[in-house]
Structures are given as structure tokens and as C-alpha cells.
Design a protein around this motif. Sequence first.
Motif, PDB file in Angstrom:
ATOM      1  N   VAL A 139      -4.393  -2.927  -2.877  1.00  0.00           N
ATOM      2  CA  VAL A 139      -5.164  -3.917  -2.125  1.00  0.00           C
ATOM      3  C   VAL A 139      -6.605  -3.454  -1.926  1.00  0.00           C
ATOM      4  O   VAL A 139      -7.558  -4.232  -2.066  1.00  0.00           O
ATOM      5  CB  VAL A 139      -4.495  -4.187  -0.764  1.00  0.00           C
ATOM      6  N   THR A 196      -6.121  -5.535   6.651  1.00  0.00           N
ATOM      7  CA  THR A 196      -5.391  -6.506   5.835  1.00  0.00           C
ATOM      8  C   THR A 196      -3.894  -6.280   6.009  1.00  0.00           C
ATOM      9  O   THR A 196      -3.349  -5.260   5.570  1.00  0.00           O
ATOM     10  CB  THR A 196      -5.762  -6.365   4.345  1.00  0.00           C
ATOM     11  N   PHE A 197      -3.225  -7.222   6.692  1.00  0.00           N
ATOM     12  CA  PHE A 197      -1.782  -7.122   6.917  1.00  0.00           C
ATOM     13  C   PHE A 197      -1.048  -7.592   5.663  1.00  0.00           C
ATOM     14  O   PHE A 197      -1.273  -8.706   5.179  1.00  0.00           O
ATOM     15  CB  PHE A 197      -1.374  -7.987   8.113  1.00  0.00           C
ATOM     16  N   LEU A 198      -0.186  -6.758   5.149  1.00  0.00           N
ATOM     17  CA  LEU A 198       0.601  -7.098   3.965  1.00  0.00           C
ATOM     18  C   LEU A 198       1.994  -7.552   4.380  1.00  0.00           C
ATOM     19  O   LEU A 198       2.393  -7.412   5.550  1.00  0.00           O
ATOM     20  CB  LEU A 198       0.690  -5.878   3.040  1.00  0.00           C
ATOM     21  N   ASP A 199       2.729  -8.101   3.448  1.00  0.00           N
ATOM     22  CA  ASP A 199       4.084  -8.572   3.755  1.00  0.00           C
ATOM     23  C   ASP A 199       4.987  -7.395   4.130  1.00  0.00           C
ATOM     24  O   ASP A 199       4.837  -6.277   3.610  1.00  0.00           O
ATOM     25  CB  ASP A 199       4.671  -9.300   2.548  1.00  0.00           C
ATOM     26  N   ARG A 200       5.910  -7.684   5.023  1.00  0.00           N
ATOM     27  CA  ARG A 200       6.874  -6.651   5.389  1.00  0.00           C
ATOM     28  C   ARG A 200       7.660  -6.213   4.162  1.00  0.00           C
ATOM     29  O   ARG A 200       7.960  -7.042   3.273  1.00  0.00           O
ATOM     30  CB  ARG A 200       7.830  -7.184   6.467  1.00  0.00           C
ATOM     31  N   ARG A 235      -7.231  -9.989   7.811  1.00  0.00           N
ATOM     32  CA  ARG A 235      -6.631 -10.786   6.756  1.00  0.00           C
ATOM     33  C   ARG A 235      -5.118 -10.650   6.796  1.00  0.00           C
ATOM     34  O   ARG A 235      -4.583  -9.670   7.316  1.00  0.00           O
ATOM     35  CB  ARG A 235      -7.149 -10.349   5.389  1.00  0.00           C
ATOM     36  N   GLY A 236      -4.444 -11.621   6.210  1.00  0.00           N
ATOM     37  CA  GLY A 236      -2.994 -11.559   6.089  1.00  0.00           C
ATOM     38  C   GLY A 236      -2.263 -12.098   7.305  1.00  0.00           C
ATOM     39  O   GLY A 236      -2.861 -12.443   8.336  1.00  0.00           O
ATOM     40  N   HIS A 237      -0.943 -12.162   7.192  1.00  0.00           N
ATOM     41  CA  HIS A 237      -0.089 -12.690   8.258  1.00  0.00           C
ATOM     42  C   HIS A 237       0.208 -11.597   9.273  1.00  0.00           C
ATOM     43  O   HIS A 237       0.692 -10.523   8.929  1.00  0.00           O
ATOM     44  CB  HIS A 237       1.225 -13.207   7.675  1.00  0.00           C
ATOM     45  N   ARG A 238      -0.100 -11.892  10.547  1.00  0.00           N
ATOM     46  CA  ARG A 238       0.170 -10.934  11.617  1.00  0.00           C
ATOM     47  C   ARG A 238       1.526 -11.248  12.263  1.00  0.00           C
ATOM     48  O   ARG A 238       1.700 -12.330  12.836  1.00  0.00           O
ATOM     49  CB  ARG A 238      -0.940 -10.998  12.663  1.00  0.00           C
ATOM     50  N   VAL A 249      -0.395  -1.929   6.294  1.00  0.00           N
ATOM     51  CA  VAL A 249      -1.694  -2.507   6.644  1.00  0.00           C
ATOM     52  C   VAL A 249      -2.773  -1.693   5.953  1.00  0.00           C
ATOM     53  O   VAL A 249      -2.833  -0.468   6.087  1.00  0.00           O
ATOM     54  CB  VAL A 249      -1.940  -2.510   8.160  1.00  0.00           C
ATOM     55  N   TYR A 307       4.106  -0.354  11.821  1.00  0.00           N
ATOM     56  CA  TYR A 307       2.886  -0.628  11.060  1.00  0.00           C
ATOM     57  C   TYR A 307       2.409   0.670  10.410  1.00  0.00           C
ATOM     58  O   TYR A 307       2.078   1.640  11.107  1.00  0.00           O
ATOM     59  CB  TYR A 307       1.804  -1.209  11.964  1.00  0.00           C
TER      60      TYR A 307
END
Length: 503
Positions: free
Chosen positions: A469, A437-441, A291-294, A401, A307
Motif C-alpha cells: 500500500v 490507511t485502514f486495510l481490510d481485516r 483512508r479506508g474503512h474504520r 493500518v 490494529y
Amino acid sequence: MSPAKKNSRSFPPISECKSGGYDSIAADLDGTMLLSRSSFPYFMLVAIEAGSLFRGLILLLSLPIVIIAYLFVSEALGIQILIYISFAGIKIRDIELVSRAVLPRFYAADVRKDSFEVFDKCKRKVVVTANPIVMVEPFVKDYLGGDKVLGTEIEVNPKTMKATGFVKKPGVLVGDLKRLAILKEFGEESPDLGIGDRTSDHDFMSICKEGYMVHETKSATTVPIERLKNRIIFHDGRLVQRPTPLNAIIIYLWLPFGFMLSIFRVYFNLPLPERFVRYTYEILGIHLTIRGHRPPPPSPGTPGNLYVLNHRTALDPIIIAIALGRKISCVTYSVSRLSRMLSPIPAVALTRDRAADAARMRKLLEKGDLVICPEGTTCREPYLLRFSALFAELSDRIVPVAMNCKQGMFNGTTVRGVKFWDPYFFFMNPRPSYEATFLDRLPEEMTVNGGGKTPIEVANYVQKVIGGVLGFECTELTRKDKYLLLGGNDGKVESINKSKSTE
């Protein structure tokens, strides 16, 4: 009628007990404080976790003999056979560690609600059981709030410090021996309350001021784990489910096939490019959710992203590489040289020298992306350990993440076991799953260099974001806390090796 001959009708059911106003209580364990009447699963856990899978198999194959002895000869003989097979030849320290690190999680999931509510309201709480004291005492005292355990004492060879498999006099604590143990413990002042679940408990219940039977009913429920005296944050052991006879049979039937499947899953995917592995995982029964933006790979001359992950298993960095579809570096403390050689991504060993490790990680970031798990160790339960703040000093390009995984049969992490086998046990599960789940930087204002935050503030913020999350609780516990509880050492490689060499 003598106390020993009282039938179950002589004692009212526990539902009639007014849970209040009692000063002292004596309670049986299996079938009374615990919903399950059988102690076999817990002996199986000792046999496997303190002994070996082979010892567990011998115990499982011996179960018909145990049942016959228990039902047609004596309760004491059946339990003695369980003790002998599970304990004989095992170091007492290993049994103690399993009792503290493995058994409580399984016991805690089996605590009977109505019995616990009565037990918990008494001031002086004593558990009287046929089980070995060494096996049940940590759970009774730490999670039930018991003051004393009266149980069977196992015999230990003073030279080797190994259990002989036999018990000390007066023997397995059943029937009249429970009554004598209560008399010795309480003296002339009998317990206010006695609760048990079988006729052999009537002996000790008859000398209590009041006695209640805990009958086996379909309506009986377990206590929510959070109601117990302590939270279960750390636990060890390879088995996910309580090894009831049926579960144990399924586990042993699955083992040969599961091991071969695990080897194939590992080495089939090992040479494949990361961008293909996500699809081969699905074909091989491994469910991967991303999930999320990679973030894209860093452009030439640009530092890589850092990361920052919560740590569930040793596979966390590999899952990130698969999710990104490219190789990235990771850092580790306690993975063997062989494991690093077999790793599909570059794995760099750290030294726990803060300055040296920071310099090493900065060089890795100059070359590309880097994965780090600042908890320093894995945690199986829905909690996050304290995040080390070192990562916040390395870069402002921090991408949190949130990691999670599900394992239905075997745990892919260990404290006391051989860590080399961790990934193989994970892949031995029929349908393991992983979530990333990738979260925003991190925004610039929440970094050290760009926002003037302290490293600790950044670490706590990242921990809080990931915990939010996942729905995990953030704690201040550390790797050292985990290893002191589960392994009897501080978690450093040299301490682990030293403790094993002295056993």
C-alpha cells in the motif's frame, strides 16, 4: 611553470575524462565528489547533533568571520575556525556517531554524478580532503566505495576523550599538504587520475598522471541514492533539510515560534475528545488524511480489534485513536513514565518478556481495541523492518493500518536524543501531515487459529500488505540493527542508559 602555479586551464574539464582504464584515483570531496563546494552544512550538523542548538547558533553567527578568513587570509584558517567551533569540547564518540548516523544521508543527496562515475570505475580510490577524517570517513568508505581518506586529523584529549578543537600536525590538509599526503600514501607510484575543483587542488593533481577539473556548472546533477554502494535505511538527527546558511537562518528564526506552537498544539488537543481532534488539527495546521474503512468499536463481551501498524513516529497510536474517534490502548517499550502519563490514550509498558507481554496484551484485547507496532522501532525511510510475530498469536481479529507522515523541518524521532521531545519536534514543523490507511481485516484463512498459518507467515503477510500500500520495501532488519548502527547499543532501555552513563 611549477605545478603549484598551474591555472585551471592546465587541467581539462572532467567531461573530457574517459571513465575507464584507470587503476587509481585521488579525488577532492567538497565541490568535486560532492556538488556543493561548501562544507559549512556538515559542520553545522556536527555542531547541532553532537553538540547543541546553541553551539549551532554560535557557528552560524561566526560564518562571516569564517568567510573573511577563508577568502582573505587562508583556506586553512577558515576551516580551522569551523573545526574549533563545531568540535571543541565534544566527546570523540559523539562525533563518530554523528558521522555514521547523521551525515551520510545529507552527503548521499549531494554526490555529483560525473565525478562519481569516474571515481567508481577506478580500482584504488582515495579521497583527499581538508575536512576532518572522522567526519567523512564513514560516508566515503560505506557509500562511495573509497578505500582511504586522507584528511585533517583532529586533536583529542586522551584523558577526557574530547576534541580540543585544534588539529594535529601538519595541520588542515589544503594546498601543498594534500600533495605531500598523496606522495606518502602512493609512494613512487603516482595515482593514475586526480580530480579537484579549485586552485588549491592543483598541487596534488599535478603529481597525478592525469588531472581533471570539476567545474561548478548549472548542468551538474546528483547521483540517484540507489546508485551508491549501500542503501540508507537508518539515519538519525533532528534536521530534515541540509542546514545551508539560508536554511540554518530560517530554522533559528522559526525555533522560538515553532516551540510555542508545538506546546499549544500538544496541550490544546490533549483534553479534547478524539472525535473533535481531527478538526482542531486542521485548524492548527496539522493535515490528517484517513483512508479506508474504520471498524466500529467492539460490542460488549466481544474481544477488540488488533490494529497492526508500521511505525513512523511515537504519535502513530494517537493518530489511530483520532481516526477512530475513540480511545484505544497501545503498548510500548521505550517510552518514559512521564510520556505515558501525558499520553491522551492508555499506553501500557512492555517488558520484552515474551510470555508476560503476550498475557498483558491479551488482557487489553479482552477490554477493547489495541494498537501495536510490531517493527519495534521507527523507520524514516520507505522501508519496513521485520515484523515481530507475537501479535499473530494474540488474536485473529487483525486490522493492518499503513502509516506515513511528512515533516518539513524537524524529525519527530531520535535514537541518540531525548525521546520525550519527539512529539514536540514533530509538532514544531510548520505544516506536518499524517496519513493512516485502514486495510481490510485479515481473512480467516490468513490467521493462526482460523487458517492454521504460523505466526511468522501471518507477520510476513501483514508486512507485505502494508508495504504494498505504501510502496515501501520489506526488509529483514530489526530494531537491534538500527540501534547498533545509529547508537552503538542494542536498543534496549537498560543498554541505552548504560551507554549514556559511561560517556
